[in-house]
Enzyme design. Structure first.
Site, PDB file in Angstrom:
ATOM      1  N   CYS A 101       0.418  -5.995   1.279  1.00 38.62           N
ATOM      2  CA  CYS A 101       1.689  -5.326   1.499  1.00 38.62           C
ATOM      3  C   CYS A 101       2.646  -6.243   2.247  1.00 38.62           C
ATOM      4  O   CYS A 101       2.966  -7.322   1.769  1.00 38.62           O
ATOM      5  CB  CYS A 101       1.459  -4.001   2.225  1.00 38.62           C
ATOM      6  SG  CYS A 101       2.878  -2.883   2.236  1.00 38.62           S
ATOM      7  N   ALA A 102       3.102  -5.861   3.431  1.00 31.73           N
ATOM      8  CA  ALA A 102       4.014  -6.698   4.210  1.00 31.73           C
ATOM      9  C   ALA A 102       3.268  -7.782   4.986  1.00 31.73           C
ATOM     10  O   ALA A 102       3.870  -8.763   5.423  1.00 31.73           O
ATOM     11  CB  ALA A 102       4.818  -5.837   5.180  1.00 31.73           C
TER      12      ALA A 102
END
Length: 180
Positions: A101-102
């Site tokens: 994800c991030a």
């Protein structure tokens, strides 16, 4: 031993899917709080008691480091100096590091992605500092494994199993979960 790092604001699906699937594959895994307390809250308010605090980790005996995404969890991981130093040491020794994800942002900012292919949550590609961005769900580039987000958590966890225990074990776990 695999360490999955938890910081307040982590993405619950990404962290817990990895822990669940690795344990199903008989891979030793511990959740590690980078906060002052073992109780860490995810981005959706789910409280999880980590197995250990960061300072209790035995990083010499650890086989892989895993960073779930989520906000502000990823920012909290970025700001943890000791974790960033350990990530760099792992990378220098060629030991596997995984982020979803991030969280690949943490690796980009630490200079770990240089020369690698990597993926990240859509719209954050500029955070893949030094990497060749990819639109694949999961990317393995040398010792670095990255994935896009909550919807790719199963693929990510299965890829970690494949990396640590082989394709057959990953396929076995996927079949048990009726995952195609």
């Amino acid at each position: 031993m695999v360490y999955v790092f938890l910081a307040n604001g982590f993405e619950e699906i990404e962290a817990l899917t990895v822990v669940d699937l690795l344990r199903r594959a008989d891979i030793q895994v511990k959740t590690v709080s980078v906060m002052e307390d073992r109780l860490v809250y995810g981005s959706r308010g789910v409280g999880v008691e980590a197995d250990i605090l960061y300072r209790e980790g035995d990083y010499q005996r650890c086989a892989m480091l895993v960073l779930p995404g989520g906000m502000p969890g990823t920012t909290n991981l970025c700001n943890h100096r000791e974790l960033n130093e350990e990530l760099k040491a792992f990378d220098e020794s060629g030991k596997p590091i995984a982020a979803i994800c991030a969280a690949p942002m943490v690796l980009g900012r630490a200079g770990i992605l240089r020369g690698h292919r990597a993926t990240i949550y859509r719209g954050m590609e500029e955070e893949l500092l030094g990497a060749q961005p990819s639109a694949e769900k999961v990317v393995v580039s040398g010792n670095i494994i990255t994935s896009m987000g909550p919807g790719t958590a199963m693929d990510f966890a299965l890829k970690l199993i494949e990396y640590l225990k082989g394709q057959q074990k990953a396929e076995e776990i996927a079949a048990e979960l009726l995952y195609e």
